[in-house]
Every structure is written in C-alpha cells, then in structure tokens.
Scaffold this active site. Structure first.
Site, short mmCIF file in Angstrom:
data_model
loop_
_atom_site.label_atom_id
_atom_site.label_comp_id
_atom_site.label_asym_id
_atom_site.label_seq_id
_atom_site.Cartn_x
_atom_site.Cartn_y
_atom_site.Cartn_z
CG HIS A 1 -1.56 -1.16 1.56
ND1 HIS A 1 -2.82 -1.37 1.13
CD2 HIS A 1 -1.19 -2.26 2.21
CE1 HIS A 1 -3.20 -2.54 1.53
NE2 HIS A 1 -2.24 -3.10 2.18
CG ASP B 1 6.13 -8.88 1.30
OD1 ASP B 1 6.28 -7.84 0.64
OD2 ASP B 1 5.02 -9.21 1.78
CE1 TYR C 1 -5.36 -4.26 2.96
CE2 TYR C 1 -4.85 -6.01 1.41
CZ TYR C 1 -4.59 -5.35 2.59
OH TYR C 1 -3.58 -5.76 3.40
#
Lengths: 288, 894
Positions: free
Chosen positions: B137, B167, B398
């Site tokens: 983001h 990650d 999201y």
C-alpha cells in the site's frame, strides 16, 4: 483556572504522535501568538529518549516527552526585556514574536532547553500549549463540545500519556492522574512549580541475576537480595523465576552495598556507586 | 474563510483533515462525538476495560499533509531525456536509465506514448509481453487499491502478472500450514476474541520477534498500545525474544532474550527438551491432538538420526542464550498460562524471513500445541488483535474479491486476464536478465496447501518474454532482495519500455522512460475501512486489531496538486486510448464506484449515502452482549468450530492438515516435498545457508537484520517527512541527506574503532550502504540492526550499483530463496561487515537536481527540493495553491 499537561513517562512508548502533531500544527504557519516553527531544527515537543543500562543483560529506555514546562516563575520571563515573555492568567507562558526580537538571552535562560533560536527571524520560539487553538471559538466547533479542544500533542497521544486540564479542579482527569502517580519534576527545574507536570520519570536501577554454581546450569529462584544505601535506606527482594533482581528508582550518586544470600551457599557482596543504571553481575553462587 | 473537515485513511490509520482555502492545514485523529456508538466493555479480574473514544492513528498518518506537499512529489508527466521511440524497440539508450534526467511532457503526449507502446509490444510479441506490478500500500481505499483499479486495468488488458511473495509471512506461509493448517490465513492462526481471553486469563506473554509498538498490528495504528499497558498493570510478564531489544521490549519487557539471528528454531528445540524431560507439557492434549509426536520427541531427546539431544546447553551454543536462562524460560512457559507469537499478528516476524524461517514457524506452533493451545489463556496471540467486533456487519476489505472494482458485484463485468504466464516478484530481475526462471508456488497460497507446489517456468511454453514493464506505486530498492539486481534489470534492453506511475519520485521511478504522476488519497475519492485487509481474504478480520470498526468516506480534501491525477483516471485514460475505456469505467465516476462499495455491503443498511458522506465515517458498534467465538477454543474443547471465517472441516474438530491434527511429522510435506532440504517433514533447526556456520562468515562476520520499520511504512512517510530525519533513533540529516541509523554492539564498535554518531559503512559482496552508527547494548553482539523498507534511495552514482546513502539495506540481502521448494525471501539471513567510513559524502540527495530541473522548466520561480525540506518552500507551495484556489472560487462565482 490553571491549564496544564500531565506527562506520564511510564505510559509513553515514544510513538512520536505528539511530536508529529506539534510539527503539523506549527511548522510553516504564523498564528495569533507565534511565528511559524521552521521545518527543521526546533523541537517544541521534544521527546527525550535515553538508554538505561550498561549491559546487554538488561537495557531499558526512558521516554520523556518534553515541551516547555510553562513554569509559574519562568526563567525566560525574568531574562526577557520589555515584556517579551508573559504568563497568561491560565498559566500558559507565551513569547511575543515581535517584542522578543533580538533577545537571544531568552533562549539561554531556559533551564531545560525548551526555547529555540530562529536565526532567520531573530526571535526565540517555543511551545504555546496550542493556546491559539484553545482561544479560537471556531476550532473544532464541528464536534459541538469545547471539551474536545486540547493541545495537539495531547489529542494525538494514543496512550493517555498526555493529559490536559485544569490543575485547579480536583475533579479533573489531570488532577486525578497526578494524585495517583509519582511526580518527578525535571532535574533542571527541581523545586519549581510548573503547569506541565512530569510523572514517573525513572531514576536509576540496580539489577542482576543469580545462578547456582555454573556447572548446574540453573537460575537461582528465591535468593535474598539486600541493597543498603549509604543514606541508610534498605531495599530487599527475592530473585524471581529468572533469577533476576532489580531495584528501581534509586537515588542517584549514592553508594550501595548489595548482599546476596541463599541457604547452603556462600553469600556474595558487591559495592556499587549509582551514577547510572547498572547491571551488577550474573552472580554464580558457590556452595558453602 | 471557513475550514472544511474531511476524513481519510492511510496505512497508519484514519485521520481527520482540515482544509482551508483549498489548502490542507492540519491532520488529526478522528475524535468521536457523543452520537457515535459506545465502546465495548471487557470485564476482567475485577476491572472494566473500554477503549478511548477516538481513533489512534500512528504518527506516520499525521504526515499525510507532508506527503501531499512533499519535495519529491512527481508534479508533471515526464519523459526520459534520451529516450527514443524507435519503431523496433531497440537502441533506446536503456543503459542510461537511472542516470538520465527528464523533460516535462503533457498528459496527452505521455498517455499517447504509453498507449502506442503497449499496442506495439502486444501486437509484436503477444499480450504476455506486458508485465506490471505494484508495491504494497502506498495508498488506502478500496477503489484505489492494487487489487482493485490496477487489477481491473491489467486483467482487461491481458498481461503477465507478477506473483507477490508473501513477504511479511514467509516462514509461516511456507511452513506453518504443514504443521497446523491455516493456509487460508497464510499460516497465521486466528485471534478472535483473544483480547478478552488474555485480559481474563493470561499470565505470560512471549513476544517472539515482535515489536508491537513499532509494527502496530499492521494497519491498526496505535490501537493496541493501551491493551499491553492493561496487561502489564495486571502483572502479566512480558518476555521478548529478538536479536534487537526493540522499542516495545525496552519499555515493557520483564525479560529480553537476544538470540543470534537465525537460531530461534534451536531455542524452540531447547525449550521442548526441557518440557519433554521434565514432563511439563499437556500430555492429554498431545495424545488427542498430535500426530506422530513421539518421533519428533525422540529427535529432540537425542534418539533420532543425529543422536544429538537438543539440550539447553546445546541451544546455548547456537543462540548465545545461557542454558540456565533457557530452562527458566521453558519452565515459566509451562507453569503459567502463556500466550504469544511471532511478529505483528502472531504469524509474522523478522524471524520467519530467514533461511530457517519455516522451521521456526512450525516449531513455534508445536510448542504452543504442547501447552494446550486454545485453552483459556493459552494460545498464539501477539497482543495486537482479537478485540471484540460485530461480525454480523460486513464491509469489504481490500483482499475480498467482493470489494474490488475488478470483480462483480462491484463491477458489472468481472475483468479476466487471459494470459496465464506469470513472473515471481523477488527474483523478477533474474528472469528479465537471464531470460529464464523457474519456481514453485503461487506466492500467496491462501487457496490451499497444494498451491505451494504448482510449477512455473518463464517464459511459459509458447509465450514471449516480457518487453514492457509498468511499475506502479512504491519502490522495491528497500524491500526486495539483493536490490542492486533491479538496477541491472532496468538497464537491460530486454525492457524496451518502462513506465512508472507513482506519487513520489522514489527509487524505481528514476529508471522509467515515462513517468505518470499519481495523486495521494487526499486528492481523490475513495472509501475504506480501518485496518480491514479482508473478511474472507488472507488476513481475515485484521480489524480486530482496532478498538473500533470504522468505515471512512475518503473524501477529496483538495484537487490533485500540480498535474497529478488519480490512478483510476490514469488507467481510464489509457484504456480509452486502447479502445475499451467504457468497459473499464462502466460509465462510472470515481464517486460512483465509491457508492457501489457502500451499496454492496452492510453499510447501506446502517446509514444512508448522504449521511455517510456528510459525517465522513461510520462506526459499527459492538453490541453489549456480543457473541464470543474464542479462537482455537473449539479445537481444545472439542465443539464444532464457530469462529468467523473457518473451513467446514474445522466444525469436525480438524485443523487444515492431512490428519486434521498438529503434525509433528508433516504428512503434507511427505506427500509433496519429502526431499526438500530447507523444510523437512520433521521440522528441525538447521544451520542457515548464510549464517555463522557458513564459509562466508569468515569474511563477513556480522548478521544483518532488517525488520519491518518504525519510521517508515512500505517505504512511505519517512521519505516525505523531513521532521523525522532529526529523530535520533531514525536518521541523521547531514549535508542534505538523511542517513539511516544502523545499530552495533559496544564491544564490536570498539574493535572497529567506531563511535556513536560516526558514519559506518555496511557492506558485503552485493553492495554497500552508508549509515550512521548507533552504538548500543540493545543488539546481540554479532548483529547489525538497520530497519528495512527505506523509501529513500540515494546511490552516490545514480543509475549504477554504487554505495547507497539513502539506507536501502536490502541491497545487502541474498537473492537466494529459502529452499528449492520454498520460494520465500530470507533477508534476515544476511552476512556483512562494517567499517568506519571516512570518505567523502555528497551534498544532497542524488536525485533532487532532476526534479528541480523539471519543476523550474514549468515554473522558473518554483521552490527547489532543498527549499521545501529546509526553508520556506512548503509555505510557498501552500500559498500558491491558496491563491489559485481563491482565484478559481472568485471566477466560479461570477
């Protein structure tokens, strides 16, 4: 009514919200009470963060948000000429950005370094406790209740480490917090009455860990630790489940004698001068 | 002269924005009024706990104004000075990417060029010859998020998608599901209602590789900081395990352990040894819930293949933690109600981004299992999630496919990518430079354990290589691996055309052929919920990291600055030029799309659209007697799973493993990867392939750890906010450049002749980064600590793999993935050396002159980067914006 801020170092986690909110409010904007804070170089809300300890065995930090203390008898006001610094009826201390021009001695007068010199405008500058916002009837009027108007640093703090209110109202949150905690005036302002009241600033610790004889590979739980101060005070505790012992908030610069005893083992003694936070030792006991 | 108050959210949390005369004046937390719902009340140990009536955004959120008016904003479309639009895509001076300056272009010129190049490569090579990727983001909001407008555009276009590696979760994603399932949560366990459980029951908290007051529950701002104070005041003992005595640890730890990096799995084994030999684990629970436990126990006790008992003394030899302390830790854990976990929500942590990451994650889960995970006060819980929430109120996050404009029902027509070829993010440069790359797995494997083992090859048979790279938002120089490779990649003529679309002129933008200026959240419309990553997506119900469930209408505070535009507008413009603009937009404005999210969620049942946009936010209150669904309690106590977002088999008391139990010998690994070296069917501590047992350690004796940062977020905020550069624990501003702090132990500093505040060079064979030394006892002796995710990248020779003074320590990290079948990154398995730096340092950040040149081209009186950082440039920008705004208002009124 005396407006003030209580600052609790125990609750503060140096999240930098207060620091950022202050910069957001003042950097680049003139207000009715102050000239703009420059983008860099001044810290009206300074977060003093220092490490405590001299060994990786035990390290703590102290985190002390340090704005201007808004003293009852401000040294800056004494040093100022021509009414350049004044204290309002509500106790907030303001530096007049016009009258203070050229008066560098105001900066030097502050015992805690909370005043900064603006080379470009040739004026001293500092925290205003957001008085210009508190004075402004429009500010936060959309929330409908004046209780929401607090200094920006206070509003931004997620930990209730900064509490704002009327020091003269015993029912206020600020008075209650002060009553329930250890008041620790900044060293340079020792004995002074200030509208910013610091709580729970740590002093120094003395600590260590006790183990059974090395080959046993065991911590010693329940060892008795006694710390006798040269001023006569005695502190005692037993080691915990990690074999650790710690005495917090000790008087500085005093000598201590630390005695560690455990049944069946030889006692151990240390002589220490507490000039700073100190981890004494990983003490390995020897069989008696 | 009236002030306007609007709201927005960023990765740091929700904010109120004050705008006056077209200029943003201040950013504040959202303070709730008396009409907003009451907060939940938890009763625990005779006390009542309830949250403060405001949002608690992180300090970075309070710099959203700075991000908008930042010195490094990309103001205009730009084209590389020496770019040549050759008809065959060759001879375009690609070797100068990163070095060249830029010239200003009009939007038409830039967009037409983009459209031409996209058409040219796709016609010449095939749809798959376009590739694109976003950062994490750099913005918040459902419309603007990468899985929304970026995904809609690129899926409609058809392109080679680049799979993200997980990650933040590597060891947990690739390891933990093989022990306890939860692949749908990327290997993290659930945390429902565990705040209440902890307040009522917990006695010990193990914060493993965890700095909650730095990583802040992910996107939960400072919401949980008070919870840890409550627990502390209840006498709960906090034990922190981290090679760095981190910022939460130094204030709150009752005990700090600093293991040598990469040895945490050995510590797990040492603890297990104590429990097994002393019989201090939950034998009933293990008998009922564990699979092939005895074989693993034998290994720990020295009856396994290596005949080596994992004694505390052995663990000491690896970790550096005294054996006696390890025993004490094990006993404290076993004898008290203990919760804990790794990293920001329990299934994260720098420790899982190591060569051993999977083994640690599995062993940690196994330890919690041994103590009866799921019983009151016994769970994986990292003190950052699990607040009460009303799960009956649904608003998309999201990662929810139902909350993305790429998909129905938000869109009328779902965008489908017809290209199957993929690339894999961490080693994208290798694929481009070598023209060949193979790997396993889908990156984010939430759909099933089998997804870890899918096979990929690039180029896919029958497919072309990629020749056009569209990079959107954020910069990987500070977050990916061996990032000098990205410099080499960008200069390759394989990439015939490079587009960068971003808000700020960050590291990767400076390698592009054309740069498209995007605007911040505050300059466009969007809608989003605080810390909502998704309710069915990969981190379901992350909102429980917040005290309040807050949906925000992210109103446009100001018009886009200079010539920037919203990402959505940019994509719509290109789509238009490619002939499918209507299909992309479906005739909707950005505000129309926002209303779709309101309409297609429970929000429309709670508040009208008009009221919602007027107030600016909606709080979904928690009912007074909310339904409890304690995480993992169903498993421990044997009732059908009732937690939100669970799989059907959990209702039968099963975990998402083959056997449904905690697998101490993993059947899924025996099935899919029996010969994998890095992640063995029995999880074991192994020497790191870049660790203190490596040959490399003879030359590069220090470990580097680069945890999730305190003063950055996904490379944002720190770079735009010079105020932070004067914070001693963050950076030091010297001659126009903010040098990152790197921490070194006093003993090693003395050996190296380095004093606190000296410039210290961090280096290995991959590159070098110049930092400021912080000499401190807070790091394990052999460790150098420097925060990762630097958004500031300043190579002293731009366009070359030279020394970086911006602090992108990831330049030093290995490009090697954890294992042949474990495609995770391991940046915390880095070896390096340090020395005192006495060479010359430049006068400024390396790129400022390029931005200044373009800005001055447009307006000869404009302020330079340096003036904005240090002088009155910020005020000048705001003054100009205000003048222009008032002028427009006046003209509009005529």
């Amino acid at each position: 009514m005396r407006l003030g801020i209580a600052i609790d170092s125990r609750m503060c986690m140096s999240c930098y919200c207060c620091f950022t909110a202050c910069k957001d409010e003042h950097c680049g904007y003139d207000t009715s009470l102050s000239k703009r804070q420059p983008m860099m170089g001044q810290f009206w809300m300074n977060i003093r963060e220092w490490e405590r300890g001299d060994s990786s065995r035990l390290i703590k930090t102290a985190t002390v948000p340090t704005p201007c203390s808004h003293c009852q008898n401000p040294a800056c006001m004494k040093a100022a000429k021509g009414g350049a610094v004044y204290k309002r009826p509500d106790g907030i201390v303001i530096i007049d950005p016009e009258k203070s021009k050229g008066q560098r001695q105001i900066v030097d007068a502050c015992p805690i370094g909370a005043i900064f010199w603006n080379e470009e405008y040739q004026i001293p500058q500092k925290c205003t406790m957001c008085a210009e916002l508190l004075d402004d009837p429009e500010y936060l009027s959309y929330l409908g209740d004046p209780k929401y108007k607090v200094p920006r640093c206070v509003e931004a703090c997620p930990n209730h480490a900064l509490i704002f209110g009327d020091l003269d109202d015993p029912e206020s949150d600020i008075c209650k917090i002060i009553a329930a905690n250890r008041v620790t005036q900044l060293e340079a302002l020792e004995g002074q009455n200030t509208n910013v009241v610091h709580l729970n600033i740590p002093s120094v610790f003395l600590a260590g860990t006790v183990y059974y004889p090395r080959e046993m590979e065991e911590v010693c739980i329940g060892a008795h630790v006694k710390a006798t101060c040269e001023d006569g005070s005695v502190r005692e505790m037993e080691t915990n489940y990690f074999g650790d012992w710690i005495f917090e908030d000790l008087p500085k610069k005093k000598r201590f004698v630390v005695e560690i005893t455990m049944k069946g083992y030889k006692p151990v003694k240390y002589n220490v001068v507490m000039d700073s936070d100190h981890y004494v030792d990983m003490t390995y006991l020897e069989k008696a | 002269m009236t002030e306007k108050v609007t709201h927005s959210i960023c990765v740091g949390g929700p904010i109120a924005i004050h705008t006056k005369d077209g200029v943003i004046r201040r950013i504040r937390p959202i303070i709730f009024d008396d009409k907003d719902p009451k907060g939940w009340v938890i009763n625990a140990r005779g006390k009542k706990y309830t949250p403060h009536r405001k949002t608690a955004p992180a300090f970075i959120a309070l710099t959203e104004k700075n991000r908008a008016y930042s010195y490094d904003r990309i103001r205009y479309p730009m084209i590389r000075e020496d770019f040549v639009e050759t008809p065959d895509g060759k001879n375009r001076n690609t070797e100068n990417r990163g070095k060249s300056g830029y010239r200003r272009a009009t939007w038409d010129e830039a967009l037409n060029l983009v459209a031409r190049e996209v058409t040219r490569v796709q016609t010449t090579y095939g749809k798959e010859s376009v590739t694109a990727i976003t950062g994490s983001h750099h913005s918040w909001g459902l419309l603007g998020y990468k899985l929304s407008c970026f995904a809609r555009f690129f899926r409609m276009l058809g392109y080679t998608a680049i799979l993200d590696n997980p990650d933040s979760w590597e060891g947990f994603t690739w390891g933990a599901p093989h022990t306890y399932g939860y692949y749908w949560r990327l290997g993290g366990t659930e945390a429902f209602d565990l705040l209440e459980d902890a307040l009522q029951n917990v006695e010990t908290l193990i914060m493993w590789s965890h700095d909650p007051d730095t990583t802040r529950g992910g996107y939960a701002g400072n919401e949980s900081t008070m919870w840890r104070h409550w627990l502390d005041d209840l006498g709960v003992q906090f034990i922190y395990i981290d090679p760095f005595n981190n910022f939460s640890s130094v204030k709150q730890a009752d005990k700090w352990f600093g293991p040598r990096p990469g040895t945490d799995a050995a510590l797990c084994e040492g603890i297990a040894y104590v429990w097994l030999t002393e019989g201090t684990y939950d034998k009933d629970y293990i008998a009922k819930h564990a699979h092939r436990f005895d074989e693993w126990a034998d290994y720990i006790l020295g009856k396994g293949v290596d005949q080596k008992p994992k004694t505390p003394a052995w663990a000491e030899s690896e970790t550096g933690i005294p054996a006696a302390d390890i025993k004490a830790l094990a006993r404290r854990w076993a004898s008290t109600r203990t919760m804990g976990g790794s990293g920001l929500r329990g299934g994260f942590g720098g420790v899982c981004r190591t060569a051993n990451g999977t083994e640690f994650a599995r062993l940690m889960g196994q330890l919690f299992a041994m103590q009866g995970m799921g019983k009151p006060g016994q769970n994986v819980w990292a003190a950052t999630t699990g607040a009460p929430m009303d799960y009956n109120f649904w608003f998309g996050g999201y990662s929810d496919p139902l909350a993305q404009i790429a998909n129905q029902p938000i869109a009328d027509v779902t965008a489908v990518n017809t290209v199957t070829q993929k690339l894999y993010r961490p080693n994208l440069p290798d694929a481009i430079l070598e023209g060949h790359y193979e790997w396993y797995g889908e990156g984010f494997c939430g759909g099933g354990i089998d997804l870890e083992f899918t096979e990929h090859i690039y180029p896919e048979p029958g497919c072309s290589k990629v020749h056009l790279f569209w990079r959107y938002g954020g910069c990987f120089m500070g977050t990916m691996l061996d990032t000098n490779k990205w410099v080499r990649m960008y200069r390759s003529p394989e990439l015939e055309f490079v587009i960068n679309q971003d808000i700020h002129f960050h590291g990767e933008a400076r390698f592009a052929d054309v740069i498209l200026p995007a605007c911040t959240n505050l300059e466009r419309y969007d809608i989003g919920e605080y810390c909502n990553s998704g309710n069915g997506g990969y981190q379901s119900h992350s909102q429980t990291g917040c005290n309040w469930q807050v949906v925000v209408f992210q109103d446009k505070a100001i018009e886009p600055l200079w010539e920037s535009r919203s990402d959505y507008w940019i994509f719509a413009q290109v789509a238009e030029r490619l002939g499918w603009g209507d299909k992309f937009t479906e005739g909707r404005t950005e505000l129309d799309w926002c209303k779709r999210f309101w309409e297609k969620s429970d929000l429309c049942e709670r508040i009208s659209w008009e009221d919602f946009i007027k107030k600016g936010y909606y709080i979904a209150g928690v009912p007074e007697n909310w339904e409890r669904h304690y995480a993992f309690r169903w498993f421990a106590e044997g009732y059908p799973c009732d937690t939100p977002n669970h799989k059907p088999f959990q209702e039968e008391g099963k975990l998402g493993t083959f056997t449904g139990k905690f697998e101490f010998v993993s059947e899924s690994l025996l099935y899919w990867a029996p010969d994998d070296e890095a992640r063995t069917p029995v999880a074991t501590y192994k020497y790191s392939w870049e660790g203190h047992h490596s040959i490399k350690a003879r030359k590069y004796p220090f470990h580097l750890i680069t945890p999730h940062p305190r003063f950055d977020y996904h490379t944002q905020h720190n770079s735009s906010t010079p105020w932070f550069w004067e914070i001693p624990e963050n950076r030091e501003y010297i001659k126009g450049n903010p040098y990152l702090v790197a921490r070194i132990h006093p003993k090693k500093a003395k050996e190296k002749g380095i004093k606190d505040g000296d410039l210290m060079l961090l280096f290995n064979e991959r590159g070098s980064v110049l930092c400021v030394a912080r000499v401190t006892y807070r790091v394990e002796e052999n460790t150098i600590h420097a925060y990762g995710s630097s958004g500031i990248y300043n190579p002293v020779v731009p366009g070359e793999t030279s020394m970086d003074i911006g602090g992108c320590v990831n330049i030093l990290t290995p490009g090697k993935l954890i294992g042949a079948k474990v495609p995770g990154m391991a940046p915390n398995s880095t070896l390096l050396d340090v020395c005192k730096y006495e060479g010359p340092i430049p006068d400024s950040q390396c790129f400022e002159y390029k931005l200044d040149a373009v800005a001055r081209e447009a307006d000869p009186h404009t302020e330079t980067c340096l003036e904005i950082i240090e002088g009155h440039g910020f005020e000048a920008i705001q003054e100009k914006a205000k003048t222009s705004y008032l002028k427009n208002q006046k003209e509009a009124r005529r």
